[in-house]
Design a protein around this motif. Structure first.
Motif, mmCIF file in Angstrom:
data_model
loop_
_atom_site.group_PDB
_atom_site.id
_atom_site.type_symbol
_atom_site.label_atom_id
_atom_site.label_comp_id
_atom_site.label_asym_id
_atom_site.label_seq_id
_atom_site.Cartn_x
_atom_site.Cartn_y
_atom_site.Cartn_z
ATOM 1 N N LYS A 1 0.934 -0.675 -0.058
ATOM 2 C CA LYS A 1 0.167 -0.064 -0.276
ATOM 3 C C LYS A 1 1.313 1.467 -0.295
ATOM 4 C CE LYS A 1 -2.947 -2.712 2.813
ATOM 5 N NZ LYS A 1 -3.367 -3.371 4.142
ATOM 6 N N LYS A 2 0.725 2.629 0.290
ATOM 7 C CA LYS A 2 1.352 3.446 0.085
ATOM 8 C C LYS A 2 1.873 3.397 1.172
ATOM 9 C CE LYS A 2 1.655 7.426 -1.596
ATOM 10 N NZ LYS A 2 2.497 8.136 -2.617
ATOM 11 N N ALA A 3 1.813 3.529 2.590
ATOM 12 C CA ALA A 3 2.487 3.179 3.726
ATOM 13 C C ALA A 3 3.951 1.851 3.264
ATOM 14 C CB ALA A 3 1.586 2.848 4.719
ATOM 15 N N ASP A 4 3.593 1.709 2.586
ATOM 16 C CA ASP A 4 4.576 0.664 2.198
ATOM 17 C C ASP A 4 6.073 1.261 1.754
ATOM 18 O OD1 ASP A 4 3.176 -1.029 4.178
ATOM 19 O OD2 ASP A 4 2.093 -2.253 2.585
ATOM 20 N N HIS A 5 5.206 2.313 1.286
ATOM 21 C CA HIS A 5 6.639 2.307 0.134
ATOM 22 C C HIS A 5 7.782 2.945 0.702
ATOM 23 C CE1 HIS A 5 3.795 3.597 -3.600
ATOM 24 N NE2 HIS A 5 3.946 1.949 -3.298
ATOM 25 N N MET A 6 9.091 3.073 0.477
ATOM 26 C CA MET A 6 10.477 3.399 1.006
ATOM 27 C C MET A 6 10.301 4.620 0.435
ATOM 28 S SD MET A 6 12.283 0.348 0.747
ATOM 29 C CE MET A 6 13.826 -0.288 1.936
ATOM 30 N N ARG A 7 11.138 5.682 1.824
ATOM 31 C CA ARG A 7 11.242 7.281 1.605
ATOM 32 C C ARG A 7 13.023 6.935 1.280
ATOM 33 N NH1 ARG A 7 14.123 10.497 4.996
ATOM 34 N NH2 ARG A 7 13.774 9.056 6.796
ATOM 35 N N LYS A 8 12.910 7.589 0.131
ATOM 36 C CA LYS A 8 14.326 7.984 -0.988
ATOM 37 C C LYS A 8 14.943 9.145 -0.017
ATOM 38 C CE LYS A 8 16.100 8.650 -5.353
ATOM 39 N NZ LYS A 8 15.676 8.995 -7.116
ATOM 40 N N LEU A 9 16.232 9.117 -0.152
ATOM 41 C CA LEU A 9 17.452 10.023 0.489
ATOM 42 C C LEU A 9 18.125 10.265 -0.225
ATOM 43 C CD1 LEU A 9 18.761 7.582 3.574
ATOM 44 C CD2 LEU A 9 16.937 8.494 3.777
ATOM 45 N N LYS A 10 18.750 11.789 0.136
ATOM 46 C CA LYS A 10 19.512 12.509 -0.906
ATOM 47 C C LYS A 10 20.526 11.480 -1.481
ATOM 48 C CE LYS A 10 18.890 16.744 1.660
ATOM 49 N NZ LYS A 10 19.063 18.465 2.495
ATOM 50 N N ASN A 11 21.067 10.561 -0.861
ATOM 51 C CA ASN A 11 22.481 9.991 -1.335
ATOM 52 C C ASN A 11 21.462 8.248 -2.651
ATOM 53 O OD1 ASN A 11 21.131 8.044 0.121
ATOM 54 N ND2 ASN A 11 22.860 7.566 1.189
ATOM 55 N N GLY A 12 20.359 8.549 -1.953
ATOM 56 C CA GLY A 12 19.515 7.770 -3.445
ATOM 57 C C GLY A 12 19.233 6.433 -3.115
ATOM 58 N N THR A 13 19.035 6.651 -1.562
ATOM 59 C CA THR A 13 19.202 5.132 -0.832
ATOM 60 C C THR A 13 17.854 4.984 -0.194
ATOM 61 O OG1 THR A 13 21.692 4.775 -0.110
ATOM 62 C CG2 THR A 13 19.370 3.488 1.214
ATOM 63 N N PHE A 14 16.750 4.304 -0.874
ATOM 64 C CA PHE A 14 14.734 4.045 0.172
ATOM 65 C C PHE A 14 15.302 3.396 1.087
ATOM 66 C CE2 PHE A 14 14.914 4.626 -4.837
ATOM 67 C CZ PHE A 14 13.580 5.121 -4.811
ATOM 68 N N THR A 15 14.681 3.773 2.319
ATOM 69 C CA THR A 15 14.485 3.232 3.662
ATOM 70 C C THR A 15 12.976 3.788 4.300
ATOM 71 O OG1 THR A 15 16.173 3.570 6.065
ATOM 72 C CG2 THR A 15 15.191 5.534 4.361
ATOM 73 N N LYS A 16 12.845 2.427 4.858
ATOM 74 C CA LYS A 16 11.878 2.222 5.828
ATOM 75 C C LYS A 16 11.930 1.251 6.828
ATOM 76 C CE LYS A 16 7.010 1.929 6.008
ATOM 77 N NZ LYS A 16 6.179 2.930 5.742
ATOM 78 N N THR A 17 11.235 2.551 7.729
ATOM 79 C CA THR A 17 11.643 1.597 9.173
ATOM 80 C C THR A 17 10.359 1.021 9.546
ATOM 81 O OG1 THR A 17 13.178 2.620 10.421
ATOM 82 C CG2 THR A 17 12.362 1.707 11.558
ATOM 83 N N ILE A 18 10.022 -0.271 9.777
ATOM 84 C CA ILE A 18 8.492 -0.706 10.685
ATOM 85 C C ILE A 18 9.237 -1.599 12.181
ATOM 86 C CG2 ILE A 18 7.820 -0.678 7.781
ATOM 87 C CD1 ILE A 18 8.077 -4.072 8.411
ATOM 88 N N ASP A 19 7.306 -1.692 12.887
ATOM 89 C CA ASP A 19 7.804 -2.334 14.332
ATOM 90 C C ASP A 19 7.089 -3.807 13.903
ATOM 91 O OD1 ASP A 19 8.227 -0.416 15.397
ATOM 92 O OD2 ASP A 19 6.269 0.424 15.922
ATOM 93 N N LEU A 20 8.046 -4.740 14.046
ATOM 94 C CA LEU A 20 8.035 -5.993 14.471
ATOM 95 C C LEU A 20 7.630 -6.829 14.991
ATOM 96 C CD1 LEU A 20 9.748 -6.988 11.273
ATOM 97 C CD2 LEU A 20 7.298 -7.159 11.165
#
Length: 103
Positions: A43-62
């Motif tokens: 879903k939209k909420a699962d999209h990773m955020r793109k950082l300035k250096n081009g890396t995509f990141t996402k933090t979730i609670d498991l």
């Protein structure tokens, strides 16, 4: 790629940060973190955020004490695994493997 795990003292949860470097994205515009924790339906909420250096990141609670299968989905078309995953398992759908994160 890397997986960073931060266990919370206040509850049985681990904050897991998933990172996909720019060179693994191969010019992709959007990356979704997809797995058992979201029923393999990004879903939209699962999209990773793109950082300035081009890396995509996402933090979730498991929830602690479990293992979860996951993969990255680039632009809704290309599946990518994380070489920093804790393990791999056959997807059961094709010859591909899914990544495992254990918390």
């Amino acid at each position: 790629m890397s997986l960073k795990k931060k266990y919370l003292k206040s509850k049985p949860v681990c904050k897991v940060t998933f990172n996909l470097p720019k060179d693994e994205v191969a010019g992709g515009k959007q990356v979704a973190l997809v797995g058992e924790f979201n029923n393999w339906k990004p879903k939209k909420a699962d999209h990773m955020r793109k950082l300035k250096n081009g890396t995509f990141t996402k933090t979730i609670d498991l929830e602690v004490g479990k293992s979860y299968q996951f993969r990255y989905l680039i632009d809704g078309e290309t599946w990518v695994n994380d070489p920093a995953a804790d393990a791999y398992v056959s997807s059961g759908v094709s010859h591909e493997e899914n990544c495992i994160v254990t918390v």
